[in-house]
Scaffold this motif. Structure first.
Motif, PDB file in Angstrom:
ATOM      1  N   VAL A  28      85.653  39.954  72.777  1.00 17.59           N
ATOM      2  CA  VAL A  28      84.792  40.603  71.788  1.00 17.59           C
ATOM      3  C   VAL A  28      85.491  41.890  71.367  1.00 17.59           C
ATOM      4  CG1 VAL A  28      82.533  41.623  71.313  1.00 17.59           C
ATOM      5  CG2 VAL A  28      82.712  39.679  72.866  1.00 17.59           C
ATOM      6  N   VAL A  29      85.637  42.093  70.073  1.00 19.17           N
ATOM      7  CA  VAL A  29      86.226  43.325  69.549  1.00 19.17           C
ATOM      8  C   VAL A  29      85.092  44.340  69.408  1.00 19.17           C
ATOM      9  CG1 VAL A  29      87.570  44.351  67.683  1.00 19.17           C
ATOM     10  CG2 VAL A  29      87.907  41.948  68.255  1.00 19.17           C
ATOM     11  N   ILE A  38      82.780  44.863  66.330  1.00 21.18           N
ATOM     12  CA  ILE A  38      83.440  45.013  65.035  1.00 21.18           C
ATOM     13  C   ILE A  38      83.544  43.626  64.411  1.00 21.18           C
ATOM     14  CG2 ILE A  38      85.536  45.722  63.842  1.00 21.18           C
ATOM     15  CD1 ILE A  38      85.999  47.723  66.109  1.00 21.18           C
ATOM     16  N   PRO A  39      82.706  43.334  63.423  1.00 20.72           N
ATOM     17  CA  PRO A  39      82.701  41.996  62.827  1.00 20.72           C
ATOM     18  C   PRO A  39      83.949  41.731  61.983  1.00 20.72           C
ATOM     19  CG  PRO A  39      81.181  43.430  61.664  1.00 20.72           C
ATOM     20  CD  PRO A  39      81.704  44.206  62.823  1.00 20.72           C
ATOM     21  N   PHE A  40      84.401  40.490  62.046  1.00 22.54           N
ATOM     22  CA  PHE A  40      85.475  39.968  61.193  1.00 22.54           C
ATOM     23  C   PHE A  40      86.818  40.691  61.351  1.00 22.54           C
ATOM     24  CE2 PHE A  40      81.345  39.478  59.007  1.00 22.54           C
ATOM     25  CZ  PHE A  40      81.178  38.126  59.274  1.00 22.54           C
ATOM     26  N   GLY A  58      81.775  40.009  66.473  1.00 21.24           N
ATOM     27  CA  GLY A  58      83.022  40.491  67.060  1.00 21.24           C
ATOM     28  C   GLY A  58      83.670  39.549  68.049  1.00 21.24           C
ATOM     29  N   ARG A  59      83.097  38.354  68.254  1.00 22.80           N
ATOM     30  CA  ARG A  59      83.637  37.394  69.221  1.00 22.80           C
ATOM     31  C   ARG A  59      84.802  36.609  68.618  1.00 22.80           C
ATOM     32  NH1 ARG A  59      77.997  35.749  69.955  1.00 22.80           N
ATOM     33  NH2 ARG A  59      77.141  37.140  71.512  1.00 22.80           N
ATOM     34  N   TYR A  60      85.782  36.275  69.472  1.00 26.19           N
ATOM     35  CA  TYR A  60      86.929  35.481  69.029  1.00 26.19           C
ATOM     36  C   TYR A  60      87.463  34.633  70.181  1.00 26.19           C
ATOM     37  CZ  TYR A  60      89.867  38.806  71.525  1.00 26.19           C
ATOM     38  OH  TYR A  60      90.434  39.570  72.505  1.00 26.19           O
ATOM     39  N   SER A  61      88.254  33.639  69.829  1.00 30.29           N
ATOM     40  CA  SER A  61      88.958  32.789  70.774  1.00 30.29           C
ATOM     41  C   SER A  61      90.301  32.467  70.143  1.00 30.29           C
ATOM     42  CB  SER A  61      88.144  31.511  71.029  1.00 30.29           C
ATOM     43  OG  SER A  61      88.826  30.683  71.929  1.00 30.29           O
ATOM     44  N   ILE A  62      91.403  32.733  70.861  1.00 28.76           N
ATOM     45  CA  ILE A  62      92.736  32.550  70.297  1.00 28.76           C
ATOM     46  C   ILE A  62      93.657  31.907  71.336  1.00 28.76           C
ATOM     47  CG2 ILE A  62      93.427  34.902  70.896  1.00 28.76           C
ATOM     48  CD1 ILE A  62      95.128  34.915  68.338  1.00 28.76           C
ATOM     49  N   PRO A  63      94.426  30.895  70.940  1.00 27.50           N
ATOM     50  CA  PRO A  63      95.410  30.317  71.864  1.00 27.50           C
ATOM     51  C   PRO A  63      96.665  31.181  71.904  1.00 27.50           C
ATOM     52  CG  PRO A  63      95.446  29.132  69.790  1.00 27.50           C
ATOM     53  CD  PRO A  63      94.347  30.164  69.689  1.00 27.50           C
ATOM     54  N   VAL A  64      97.191  31.439  73.094  1.00 25.55           N
ATOM     55  CA  VAL A  64      98.424  32.210  73.244  1.00 25.55           C
ATOM     56  C   VAL A  64      99.444  31.372  74.000  1.00 25.55           C
ATOM     57  CG1 VAL A  64      97.276  34.460  73.144  1.00 25.55           C
ATOM     58  CG2 VAL A  64      97.600  33.360  75.341  1.00 25.55           C
ATOM     59  N   ILE A  76      89.773  46.623  58.554  1.00 26.82           N
ATOM     60  CA  ILE A  76      89.708  47.654  57.516  1.00 26.82           C
ATOM     61  C   ILE A  76      88.586  48.615  57.866  1.00 26.82           C
ATOM     62  CG2 ILE A  76      89.208  48.068  55.081  1.00 26.82           C
ATOM     63  CD1 ILE A  76      90.518  45.371  54.481  1.00 26.82           C
ATOM     64  N   GLY A  77      88.889  49.896  57.849  1.00 27.84           N
ATOM     65  CA  GLY A  77      87.884  50.909  58.157  1.00 27.84           C
ATOM     66  C   GLY A  77      87.928  51.387  59.592  1.00 27.84           C
ATOM     67  N   PHE A  78      88.776  50.778  60.450  1.00 24.82           N
ATOM     68  CA  PHE A  78      88.862  51.218  61.849  1.00 24.82           C
ATOM     69  C   PHE A  78      90.284  51.581  62.161  1.00 24.82           C
ATOM     70  CE2 PHE A  78      84.823  49.123  62.067  1.00 24.82           C
ATOM     71  CZ  PHE A  78      84.136  49.872  62.995  1.00 24.82           C
TER      72      PHE A  78
END
Length: 78
Positions: A28-29, A38-40, A58-64, A76-78
Motif C-alpha cells: 500500500v502506498v 496515495i491513490p493511483f 493505494g494498494r498494488y501488486s507487482i511481480p519482481v 503527481i503532487g507528492f
C-alpha cells in the motif's frame, strides 16, 4: 524419435523455468506524514519496464524478478 523429442522438451522446460520464477510483492502506498493512502501512484521495478498503478486505496501488486529488486514510486503532487 520419441526419445529425442522428449529430451528436447525437457531441455526447453529447464531453459525457460527461471523466467517463471518471479516474486509477487503486495503493498500500500501511503503518505509518510499522516499515513493516508496515495491513490493511483505508479510503481516500477528500477531498470525495467515492469510497472503497475496503485488502486484508489493505494494498494498494488507487482511481480519482481528477484528479491533484491528496487521499486520506484511516483505520484503527481507528492
Amino acid at each position: 524419435m520419441n526419445r529425442r523429442f522428449l529430451m528436447f522438451l525437457c531441455a526447453m522446460l529447464l531453459a525457460v523455468a527461471p523466467a517463471f520464477a518471479q516474486i509477487k510483492i503486495n503493498g500500500v502506498v501511503t503518505d509518510s506524514k499522516d499515513g493516508s493512502p496515495i491513490p493511483f501512484a505508479s510503481i516500477v521495478v528500477k531498470g525495467t519496464t515492469t510497472g503497475v498503478a496503485a488502486d484508489a486505496d493505494g494498494r498494488y501488486s507487482i511481480p519482481v524478478p528477484k528479491s533484491d529488486a528496487i521499486l520506484v514510486y511516483s505520484s503527481i503532487g507528492f
